[in-house]
Write a protein that holds these residues in place. Structure first.
Motif, PDB file in Angstrom:
ATOM      1  N   LYS A   1       0.832  -1.192   0.000  1.00  0.00           N
ATOM      2  CA  LYS A   1       0.000   0.000   0.000  1.00  0.00           C
ATOM      3  C   LYS A   1       0.870   1.246   0.000  1.00  0.00           C
ATOM      4  O   LYS A   1       1.863   1.319   0.703  1.00  0.00           O
ATOM      5  CB  LYS A   1      -0.895   0.005   1.234  1.00  0.00           C
ATOM      6  CG  LYS A   1      -1.876   1.145   1.242  1.00  0.00           C
ATOM      7  CD  LYS A   1      -2.823   0.963   2.392  1.00  0.00           C
ATOM      8  CE  LYS A   1      -3.847   2.043   2.427  1.00  0.00           C
ATOM      9  NZ  LYS A   1      -4.898   1.852   1.470  1.00  0.00           N
ATOM     10  N   ILE A   2       0.483   2.207  -0.823  1.00  0.00           N
ATOM     11  CA  ILE A   2       1.189   3.488  -0.911  1.00  0.00           C
ATOM     12  C   ILE A   2       0.181   4.603  -0.685  1.00  0.00           C
ATOM     13  O   ILE A   2      -0.916   4.571  -1.234  1.00  0.00           O
ATOM     14  CB  ILE A   2       1.838   3.657  -2.316  1.00  0.00           C
ATOM     15  CG1 ILE A   2       2.991   2.685  -2.506  1.00  0.00           C
ATOM     16  CG2 ILE A   2       2.299   5.080  -2.545  1.00  0.00           C
ATOM     17  CD1 ILE A   2       4.228   3.014  -1.724  1.00  0.00           C
ATOM     18  N   MET A   3       0.551   5.589   0.109  1.00  0.00           N
ATOM     19  CA  MET A   3      -0.271   6.786   0.310  1.00  0.00           C
ATOM     20  C   MET A   3       0.542   7.989  -0.147  1.00  0.00           C
ATOM     21  O   MET A   3       1.650   8.200   0.337  1.00  0.00           O
ATOM     22  CB  MET A   3      -0.623   6.957   1.790  1.00  0.00           C
ATOM     23  CG  MET A   3      -1.450   5.850   2.381  1.00  0.00           C
ATOM     24  SD  MET A   3      -3.064   5.615   1.654  1.00  0.00           S
ATOM     25  CE  MET A   3      -3.859   7.132   2.017  1.00  0.00           C
ATOM     26  N   THR A   4       0.009   8.749  -1.089  1.00  0.00           N
ATOM     27  CA  THR A   4       0.663   9.988  -1.519  1.00  0.00           C
ATOM     28  C   THR A   4      -0.405  11.068  -1.650  1.00  0.00           C
ATOM     29  O   THR A   4      -1.586  10.799  -1.494  1.00  0.00           O
ATOM     30  CB  THR A   4       1.392   9.834  -2.877  1.00  0.00           C
ATOM     31  OG1 THR A   4       0.465   9.392  -3.849  1.00  0.00           O
ATOM     32  CG2 THR A   4       2.553   8.887  -2.778  1.00  0.00           C
ATOM     33  N   PHE A   5       0.033  12.265  -1.963  1.00  0.00           N
ATOM     34  CA  PHE A   5      -0.907  13.362  -2.143  1.00  0.00           C
ATOM     35  C   PHE A   5      -0.425  14.290  -3.240  1.00  0.00           C
ATOM     36  O   PHE A   5       0.751  14.316  -3.602  1.00  0.00           O
ATOM     37  CB  PHE A   5      -1.099  14.145  -0.837  1.00  0.00           C
ATOM     38  CG  PHE A   5       0.155  14.795  -0.326  1.00  0.00           C
ATOM     39  CD1 PHE A   5       0.475  16.092  -0.691  1.00  0.00           C
ATOM     40  CD2 PHE A   5       1.025  14.112   0.505  1.00  0.00           C
ATOM     41  CE1 PHE A   5       1.636  16.695  -0.232  1.00  0.00           C
ATOM     42  CE2 PHE A   5       2.175  14.694   0.969  1.00  0.00           C
ATOM     43  CZ  PHE A   5       2.493  15.996   0.601  1.00  0.00           C
ATOM     44  N   GLY A   6      -1.358  15.030  -3.803  1.00  0.00           N
ATOM     45  CA  GLY A   6      -1.057  16.039  -4.807  1.00  0.00           C
ATOM     46  C   GLY A   6      -1.699  17.343  -4.388  1.00  0.00           C
ATOM     47  O   GLY A   6      -2.737  17.348  -3.722  1.00  0.00           O
ATOM     48  N   ARG A   7      -1.069  18.450  -4.767  1.00  0.00           N
ATOM     49  CA  ARG A   7      -1.600  19.756  -4.385  1.00  0.00           C
ATOM     50  C   ARG A   7      -1.622  20.697  -5.574  1.00  0.00           C
ATOM     51  O   ARG A   7      -0.732  20.660  -6.412  1.00  0.00           O
ATOM     52  CB  ARG A   7      -0.732  20.397  -3.309  1.00  0.00           C
ATOM     53  CG  ARG A   7      -0.918  19.835  -1.947  1.00  0.00           C
ATOM     54  CD  ARG A   7      -0.118  20.618  -0.951  1.00  0.00           C
ATOM     55  NE  ARG A   7      -0.357  20.108   0.380  1.00  0.00           N
ATOM     56  CZ  ARG A   7       0.492  20.240   1.373  1.00  0.00           C
ATOM     57  NH1 ARG A   7       1.624  20.851   1.190  1.00  0.00           N
ATOM     58  NH2 ARG A   7       0.193  19.755   2.550  1.00  0.00           N
ATOM     59  N   LYS A   8      -2.627  21.548  -5.607  1.00  0.00           N
ATOM     60  CA  LYS A   8      -2.696  22.652  -6.559  1.00  0.00           C
ATOM     61  C   LYS A   8      -3.511  23.742  -5.892  1.00  0.00           C
ATOM     62  O   LYS A   8      -4.671  23.519  -5.532  1.00  0.00           O
ATOM     63  CB  LYS A   8      -3.349  22.196  -7.863  1.00  0.00           C
ATOM     64  CG  LYS A   8      -3.558  23.295  -8.876  1.00  0.00           C
ATOM     65  CD  LYS A   8      -2.255  23.729  -9.494  1.00  0.00           C
ATOM     66  CE  LYS A   8      -2.535  24.746 -10.598  1.00  0.00           C
ATOM     67  NZ  LYS A   8      -1.333  25.327 -11.123  1.00  0.00           N
TER      68      LYS A   8
ATOM     69  N   GLN B   1      -6.598  11.736 -16.962  1.00  0.00           N
ATOM     70  CA  GLN B   1      -6.129  10.504 -17.590  1.00  0.00           C
ATOM     71  C   GLN B   1      -4.708  10.607 -18.127  1.00  0.00           C
ATOM     72  O   GLN B   1      -4.127   9.591 -18.520  1.00  0.00           O
ATOM     73  CB  GLN B   1      -7.095  10.104 -18.704  1.00  0.00           C
ATOM     74  CG  GLN B   1      -8.454   9.740 -18.160  1.00  0.00           C
ATOM     75  CD  GLN B   1      -9.460   9.430 -19.248  1.00  0.00           C
ATOM     76  OE1 GLN B   1      -9.190   9.570 -20.426  1.00  0.00           O
ATOM     77  NE2 GLN B   1     -10.647   9.016 -18.826  1.00  0.00           N
ATOM     78  N   GLU B   2      -4.133  11.808 -18.140  1.00  0.00           N
ATOM     79  CA  GLU B   2      -2.771  11.987 -18.663  1.00  0.00           C
ATOM     80  C   GLU B   2      -1.729  11.074 -18.021  1.00  0.00           C
ATOM     81  O   GLU B   2      -0.932  10.472 -18.736  1.00  0.00           O
ATOM     82  CB  GLU B   2      -2.333  13.451 -18.527  1.00  0.00           C
ATOM     83  CG  GLU B   2      -2.727  14.290 -19.694  1.00  0.00           C
ATOM     84  CD  GLU B   2      -2.341  15.747 -19.537  1.00  0.00           C
ATOM     85  OE1 GLU B   2      -1.658  16.092 -18.549  1.00  0.00           O
ATOM     86  OE2 GLU B   2      -2.724  16.541 -20.392  1.00  0.00           O
ATOM     87  N   PRO B   3      -1.680  10.942 -16.676  1.00  0.00           N
ATOM     88  CA  PRO B   3      -0.662  10.063 -16.090  1.00  0.00           C
ATOM     89  C   PRO B   3      -0.770   8.620 -16.567  1.00  0.00           C
ATOM     90  O   PRO B   3       0.233   7.918 -16.664  1.00  0.00           O
ATOM     91  CB  PRO B   3      -0.920  10.147 -14.583  1.00  0.00           C
ATOM     92  CG  PRO B   3      -1.719  11.356 -14.375  1.00  0.00           C
ATOM     93  CD  PRO B   3      -2.457  11.622 -15.650  1.00  0.00           C
TER      94      PRO B   3
ATOM     95  N   ASP C   1      -4.844  -0.819  -7.594  1.00  0.00           N
ATOM     96  CA  ASP C   1      -6.096  -0.098  -7.395  1.00  0.00           C
ATOM     97  C   ASP C   1      -5.746   1.271  -6.837  1.00  0.00           C
ATOM     98  O   ASP C   1      -4.955   1.370  -5.893  1.00  0.00           O
ATOM     99  CB  ASP C   1      -7.000  -0.828  -6.401  1.00  0.00           C
ATOM    100  CG  ASP C   1      -7.677  -2.042  -7.015  1.00  0.00           C
ATOM    101  OD1 ASP C   1      -7.624  -2.182  -8.254  1.00  0.00           O
ATOM    102  OD2 ASP C   1      -8.248  -2.834  -6.254  1.00  0.00           O
ATOM    103  N   ILE C   2      -6.345   2.301  -7.406  1.00  0.00           N
ATOM    104  CA  ILE C   2      -6.058   3.671  -6.970  1.00  0.00           C
ATOM    105  C   ILE C   2      -7.360   4.329  -6.558  1.00  0.00           C
ATOM    106  O   ILE C   2      -8.321   4.372  -7.333  1.00  0.00           O
ATOM    107  CB  ILE C   2      -5.369   4.468  -8.096  1.00  0.00           C
ATOM    108  CG1 ILE C   2      -4.004   3.862  -8.392  1.00  0.00           C
ATOM    109  CG2 ILE C   2      -5.236   5.936  -7.721  1.00  0.00           C
ATOM    110  CD1 ILE C   2      -3.267   4.510  -9.531  1.00  0.00           C
TER     111      ILE C   2
ATOM    112  N   ILE D   1      -1.987  10.908  -8.687  1.00  0.00           N
ATOM    113  CA  ILE D   1      -1.942   9.613  -9.376  1.00  0.00           C
ATOM    114  C   ILE D   1      -0.533   9.330  -9.888  1.00  0.00           C
ATOM    115  O   ILE D   1       0.000   8.234  -9.722  1.00  0.00           O
ATOM    116  CB  ILE D   1      -2.974   9.565 -10.522  1.00  0.00           C
ATOM    117  CG1 ILE D   1      -4.395   9.522  -9.950  1.00  0.00           C
ATOM    118  CG2 ILE D   1      -2.745   8.361 -11.415  1.00  0.00           C
ATOM    119  CD1 ILE D   1      -5.487   9.675 -10.995  1.00  0.00           C
ATOM    120  N   ALA D   2       0.094  10.333 -10.490  1.00  0.00           N
ATOM    121  CA  ALA D   2       1.453  10.158 -11.014  1.00  0.00           C
ATOM    122  C   ALA D   2       2.443   9.857  -9.892  1.00  0.00           C
ATOM    123  O   ALA D   2       3.279   8.949 -10.011  1.00  0.00           O
ATOM    124  CB  ALA D   2       1.882  11.403 -11.786  1.00  0.00           C
ATOM    125  N   LYS D   3       2.341  10.596  -8.784  1.00  0.00           N
ATOM    126  CA  LYS D   3       3.248  10.360  -7.661  1.00  0.00           C
ATOM    127  C   LYS D   3       3.024   8.979  -7.045  1.00  0.00           C
ATOM    128  O   LYS D   3       3.969   8.313  -6.622  1.00  0.00           O
ATOM    129  CB  LYS D   3       3.053  11.448  -6.600  1.00  0.00           C
ATOM    130  CG  LYS D   3       3.702  12.769  -6.978  1.00  0.00           C
ATOM    131  CD  LYS D   3       3.314  13.884  -6.048  1.00  0.00           C
ATOM    132  CE  LYS D   3       3.924  13.757  -4.677  1.00  0.00           C
ATOM    133  NZ  LYS D   3       3.642  14.958  -3.833  1.00  0.00           N
TER     134      LYS D   3
END
Length: 162
Positions: free
Chosen positions: A25-32, A68-70, A83-84, A104-106
């Motif tokens: 399991k991986i947990m990451t985050f994205g910010r904008k 969908q780009e990543p 699974d994401i 998603i990319a990270k």
């Protein structure tokens, strides 16, 4: 909003603690801007959901391709055995889309680094950075605060001589 030790709002902590007993399991985050997207990425069968919705139902429609780009950039075969699940909060719809895309990319890069191999991770990372650096590195620009004596951050009231 309250924040925890790493600066994430506390409302995201249940998502981070979700299904602790699963392996891989991986947990990451994205910010904008003010939007934050938290990703739970674990071994599975290729399901990708954003706020409980499948990827092809993400709103707004014109920005659906951005999410969908990543996946399209590196190929769907990298996402077959993961699974994401993405949870977003804050900001506007556009900022949330960009935060989801970064998260998603990270997540896929981190998953391949931790559970698959380093060379695949480097290939993924290189493909993402060549296309768009903001897929892996957050944009640090923020909205400037309004000051007194004007209508906005920089604009001043018009000086009148009569």
């Amino acid at each position: 909003a309250q924040h925890d030790r790493i600066g994430l709002p506390t409302f995201l902590l249940p998502a981070l603690r979700m299904s602790v007993n699963k392996q891989q399991k991986i947990m990451t985050f994205g910010r904008k801007k003010n939007a934050i997207a938290v990703v739970a990425c674990n071994k599975g069968k290729g399901m990708i959901r954003v706020n409980g919705r499948p990827l092809h139902l993400v709103q707004p429609d014109p920005l659906r391709m951005k999410v969908q780009e990543p996946i399209l950039l590196v190929g769907k075969h990298y996402f077959r055995e993961v699974d994401i699940r993405v949870f977003t909060k804050g900001g506007g719809p556009t900022s949330q889309i960009y935060a989801v895309r970064q998260a998603i990319a990270k997540a896929i890069v981190a998953y391949y680094q931790k559970y698959v191999d380093e060379q695949t991770k480097l290939d993924l990372k290189d493909a993402y950075t060549r296309f768009d650096r903001s897929l892996l590195i957050a944009d640090t620009r923020r909205c400037e605060a309004k000051k007194f004596g004007g209508h906005g951050a920089r604009a001043r009231r018009t000086k009148s001589y009569r």
